[in-house]
Design an enzyme around this catalytic site. Structure first.
Site, PDB file in Angstrom:
ATOM      1  N   SER A  42       0.828  -1.207   0.000  1.00 52.39           N
ATOM      2  CA  SER A  42       0.000   0.000   0.000  1.00 52.39           C
ATOM      3  C   SER A  42       0.855   1.248   0.000  1.00 52.39           C
ATOM      4  O   SER A  42       0.342   2.343  -0.235  1.00 52.39           O
ATOM      5  CB  SER A  42      -0.850   0.036   1.272  1.00 52.39           C
ATOM      6  OG  SER A  42      -1.622  -1.115   1.359  1.00 52.39           O
TER       7      SER A  42
ATOM      8  N   GLU B 195      -4.203   0.146  -8.843  1.00 45.55           N
ATOM      9  CA  GLU B 195      -3.160   1.146  -9.122  1.00 45.55           C
ATOM     10  C   GLU B 195      -1.937   0.421  -9.678  1.00 45.55           C
ATOM     11  O   GLU B 195      -1.505  -0.586  -9.118  1.00 45.55           O
ATOM     12  CB  GLU B 195      -2.760   1.879  -7.836  1.00 45.55           C
ATOM     13  CG  GLU B 195      -3.613   3.081  -7.528  1.00 45.55           C
ATOM     14  CD  GLU B 195      -3.157   3.795  -6.250  1.00 45.55           C
ATOM     15  OE1 GLU B 195      -2.824   4.974  -6.328  1.00 45.55           O
ATOM     16  OE2 GLU B 195      -3.160   3.163  -5.184  1.00 45.55           O
TER      17      GLU B 195
ATOM     18  N   HIS C  49      -1.407  -2.638  -7.112  1.00 49.43           N
ATOM     19  CA  HIS C  49      -2.095  -2.328  -5.860  1.00 49.43           C
ATOM     20  C   HIS C  49      -3.603  -2.490  -5.995  1.00 49.43           C
ATOM     21  O   HIS C  49      -4.290  -1.613  -6.523  1.00 49.43           O
ATOM     22  CB  HIS C  49      -1.719  -0.892  -5.424  1.00 49.43           C
ATOM     23  CG  HIS C  49      -2.274  -0.524  -4.093  1.00 49.43           C
ATOM     24  ND1 HIS C  49      -2.788   0.712  -3.801  1.00 49.43           N
ATOM     25  CD2 HIS C  49      -2.409  -1.251  -2.965  1.00 49.43           C
ATOM     26  CE1 HIS C  49      -3.215   0.730  -2.559  1.00 49.43           C
ATOM     27  NE2 HIS C  49      -2.995  -0.442  -2.029  1.00 49.43           N
TER      28      HIS C  49
ATOM     29  N   ASN D  47      -4.115   5.880  -1.226  1.00 50.02           N
ATOM     30  CA  ASN D  47      -3.805   5.915   0.212  1.00 50.02           C
ATOM     31  C   ASN D  47      -3.181   7.226   0.666  1.00 50.02           C
ATOM     32  O   ASN D  47      -3.283   7.590   1.834  1.00 50.02           O
ATOM     33  CB  ASN D  47      -2.906   4.741   0.592  1.00 50.02           C
ATOM     34  CG  ASN D  47      -3.705   3.457   0.617  1.00 50.02           C
ATOM     35  OD1 ASN D  47      -4.864   3.454   1.011  1.00 50.02           O
ATOM     36  ND2 ASN D  47      -3.113   2.374   0.157  1.00 50.02           N
TER      37      ASN D  47
HETATM   38  P1  NAD Z   1      -3.191  -9.708   6.231  1.00 45.92           P
HETATM   39  O1  NAD Z   1      -2.527  -9.538   7.556  1.00 45.92           O
HETATM   40  O2  NAD Z   1      -4.646  -9.991   6.152  1.00 45.92           O
HETATM   41  O3  NAD Z   1      -2.444 -10.876   5.406  1.00 45.92           O
HETATM   42  C1  NAD Z   1      -1.073 -11.028   5.296  1.00 45.92           C
HETATM   43  C2  NAD Z   1      -0.794 -12.528   5.151  1.00 45.92           C
HETATM   44  O4  NAD Z   1       0.585 -12.704   4.812  1.00 45.92           O
HETATM   45  C3  NAD Z   1      -1.036 -13.305   6.448  1.00 45.92           C
HETATM   46  O5  NAD Z   1      -1.939 -14.375   6.195  1.00 45.92           O
HETATM   47  C4  NAD Z   1       0.351 -13.815   6.811  1.00 45.92           C
HETATM   48  O6  NAD Z   1       0.348 -15.100   7.439  1.00 45.92           O
HETATM   49  C5  NAD Z   1       1.007 -13.881   5.430  1.00 45.92           C
HETATM   50  N1  NAD Z   1       2.469 -13.941   5.460  1.00 45.92           N
HETATM   51  C6  NAD Z   1       3.338 -13.305   6.280  1.00 45.92           C
HETATM   52  N2  NAD Z   1       4.602 -13.662   5.970  1.00 45.92           N
HETATM   53  C7  NAD Z   1       4.521 -14.513   4.923  1.00 45.92           C
HETATM   54  C8  NAD Z   1       5.491 -15.234   4.162  1.00 45.92           C
HETATM   55  N3  NAD Z   1       6.798 -15.134   4.430  1.00 45.92           N
HETATM   56  N4  NAD Z   1       5.057 -16.030   3.173  1.00 45.92           N
HETATM   57  C9  NAD Z   1       3.742 -16.151   2.899  1.00 45.92           C
HETATM   58  N5  NAD Z   1       2.794 -15.506   3.592  1.00 45.92           N
HETATM   59  C10 NAD Z   1       3.174 -14.704   4.586  1.00 45.92           C
HETATM   60  O7  NAD Z   1      -2.812  -8.389   5.400  1.00 45.92           O
HETATM   61  P2  NAD Z   1      -3.566  -7.775   4.101  1.00 45.92           P
HETATM   62  O8  NAD Z   1      -4.551  -6.775   4.546  1.00 45.92           O
HETATM   63  O9  NAD Z   1      -3.983  -8.891   3.201  1.00 45.92           O
HETATM   64  O10 NAD Z   1      -2.367  -6.947   3.439  1.00 45.92           O
HETATM   65  C11 NAD Z   1      -1.406  -7.581   2.611  1.00 45.92           C
HETATM   66  C12 NAD Z   1      -0.705  -6.532   1.770  1.00 45.92           C
HETATM   67  O11 NAD Z   1      -1.673  -5.876   0.958  1.00 45.92           O
HETATM   68  C13 NAD Z   1       0.017  -5.441   2.567  1.00 45.92           C
HETATM   69  O12 NAD Z   1       1.184  -5.076   1.884  1.00 45.92           O
HETATM   70  C14 NAD Z   1      -0.999  -4.311   2.573  1.00 45.92           C
HETATM   71  O13 NAD Z   1      -0.399  -3.053   2.711  1.00 45.92           O
HETATM   72  C15 NAD Z   1      -1.593  -4.469   1.190  1.00 45.92           C
HETATM   73  N6  NAD Z   1      -2.933  -3.911   0.998  1.00 45.92           N
HETATM   74  C16 NAD Z   1      -3.865  -3.994   1.989  1.00 45.92           C
HETATM   75  C17 NAD Z   1      -5.144  -3.449   1.782  1.00 45.92           C
HETATM   76  C18 NAD Z   1      -6.204  -3.555   2.840  1.00 45.92           C
HETATM   77  O14 NAD Z   1      -7.222  -2.857   2.726  1.00 45.92           O
HETATM   78  N7  NAD Z   1      -6.067  -4.415   3.838  1.00 45.92           N
HETATM   79  C19 NAD Z   1      -5.453  -2.837   0.567  1.00 45.92           C
HETATM   80  C20 NAD Z   1      -4.484  -2.802  -0.445  1.00 45.92           C
HETATM   81  C21 NAD Z   1      -3.226  -3.336  -0.204  1.00 45.92           C
END
Ligand code: NAD
Length: 296
Positions: free
Chosen positions: A124, A157, A145, A195
């Site tokens: 993000s 994005e 993104h 963001n």
């Molecule tokens: P989340 O915490 O729901 O999921 C992250 C997952 O990654 C977890 O299940 C965790 O176990 C896993 N993980 C951690 N280390 C790992 C590894 N070494 N190998 C494989 N899996 C691993 O987080 P999220 O909300 O899904 O966010 C993920 C990414 O997406 C982040 O970079 C976040 O900034 C981005 N993002 C989030 C949103 C949102 O609204 N939540 C929107 C756009 C982008």
């Protein structure tokens, strides 16, 4: 349903959390073979449960057929190591928002994925150029993104790092199109477009709560009815994840060195408590009962 971009038949998704499972869902629904990895099997099982539920909702809304849903599920392989990424044409990294973690994931992937594979991060806010420079192919590295919830939101994005080549950018534009989504291009500056605008607004809403200007309910009501936002900012913060919101504020604060981006201490406190929003069952609202109840 449009067909996959020919040079990318298989997509590797790292992380099966909120975003990863949505990303796996949309790629598989649009005909790509998907391999989705996470650290432990229970996380993958929960992700598949979510995908099944979301496909069910799409069937009920008559957006897809039962057969398309079955085919989508059959195209997703869940793994706890990265070996199955050996023939991926595209990798989408969607692990937690930590730069050290993302860099170590890419360094583990490099010996496994094909040389021509495009690498992307769903980050993000973290610099695409910096993530790219830690790999052996900054010209084939991009920010991809997605918005949350991925199966519903139309925008993706596209962020080019300083070294990203035209071919990679053009391919990824086609990939976004093949998913039935729209791309908006952003330059590689902290938090990109959505963001950069959205999360400081959420942080400001937390300040209004912290300073006692309003309650959780009144702040959310004010922005829904007064600014025509479909969700209130605190409700939205819980939906995004308070850890993700805080991480984005820290990236803006560090990257742009402007005090207007300082994270609200109350946001920090909620994250320290582990009250991370919906995914933790509690954030600015408590989701453990039938109805969300404000926690302040
Ligand atoms: P989340 O915490 O729901 O999921 C992250 C997952 O990654 C977890 O299940 C965790 O176990 C896993 N993980 C951690 N280390 C790992 C590894 N070494 N190998 C494989 N899996 C691993 O987080 P999220 O909300 O899904 O966010 C993920 C990414 O997406 C982040 O970079 C976040 O900034 C981005 N993002 C989030 C949103 C949102 O609204 N939540 C929107 C756009 C982008």
């Amino acid at each position: 349903m449009s067909s996959p971009v020919p040079q990318i038949q298989k997509v590797g998704v790292v992380g099966a959390g909120q975003m990863g499972n949505g990303i796996a869902h949309v790629f598989a629904l649009h005909g790509y073979d998907v391999v989705m990895s996470d650290l432990e099997q229970p996380k993958l099982d929960a992700a598949m449960e979510t995908i099944r539920g979301n496909l069910g909702r799409q069937i009920r809304k008559e957006m897809i057929t039962e057969a398309e849903s079955e085919a989508t599920l059959a195209r997703i392989l869940c793994v706890t190591d990265l070996d199955a990424f050996g023939d991926a044409g595209l990798v989408v990294e969607a692990a937690a928002e930590r730069e050290d973690l993302k860099k170590s994931i890419f360094s583990n992937l490099l010996p496994i994925v094909p040389e021509k594979a495009i690498l992307t991060s769903n980050t993000s806010s973290i610099s695409i150029t910096r993530l790219a420079s830690s790999t052996d192919r900054p010209e084939k590295f991009m920010g991809l993104h997605f918005m949350n919830p991925v199966p519903v939101m139309r925008l993706v994005e596209l962020i080019r790092g300083i070294a990203t080549d035209e071919e990679t950018y053009a391919t990824m534009k086609n990939v976004v199109k093949s998913l039935g989504k729209e791309a908006a291009s952003a330059e590689d500056f902290p938090a990109f477009i959505v963001n950069r605008v959205l999360v400081p607004m959420i942080n400001e809403a937390v300040y209004t709560l912290y300073e006692g200007v309003g309650t959780v309910k009144s702040i959310d009501k004010a922005m829904k009815l007064g600014a025509n936002h479909p969700m209130g900012p605190l409700e939205l913060a819980d939906f995004i994840g308070l850890d993700t919101c805080l991480a984005i504020m820290n990236v803006l604060h560090d990257g742009l060195a402007d005090t207007k981006y300082r994270p609200c201490p109350l946001l920090v406190k909620y994250v320290e408590a582990g009250w991370l929003g919906r995914k933790a069952g509690r954030g600015f609202y408590d989701y453990r009962g039938d109805q969300p109840v404000p926690t302040r």
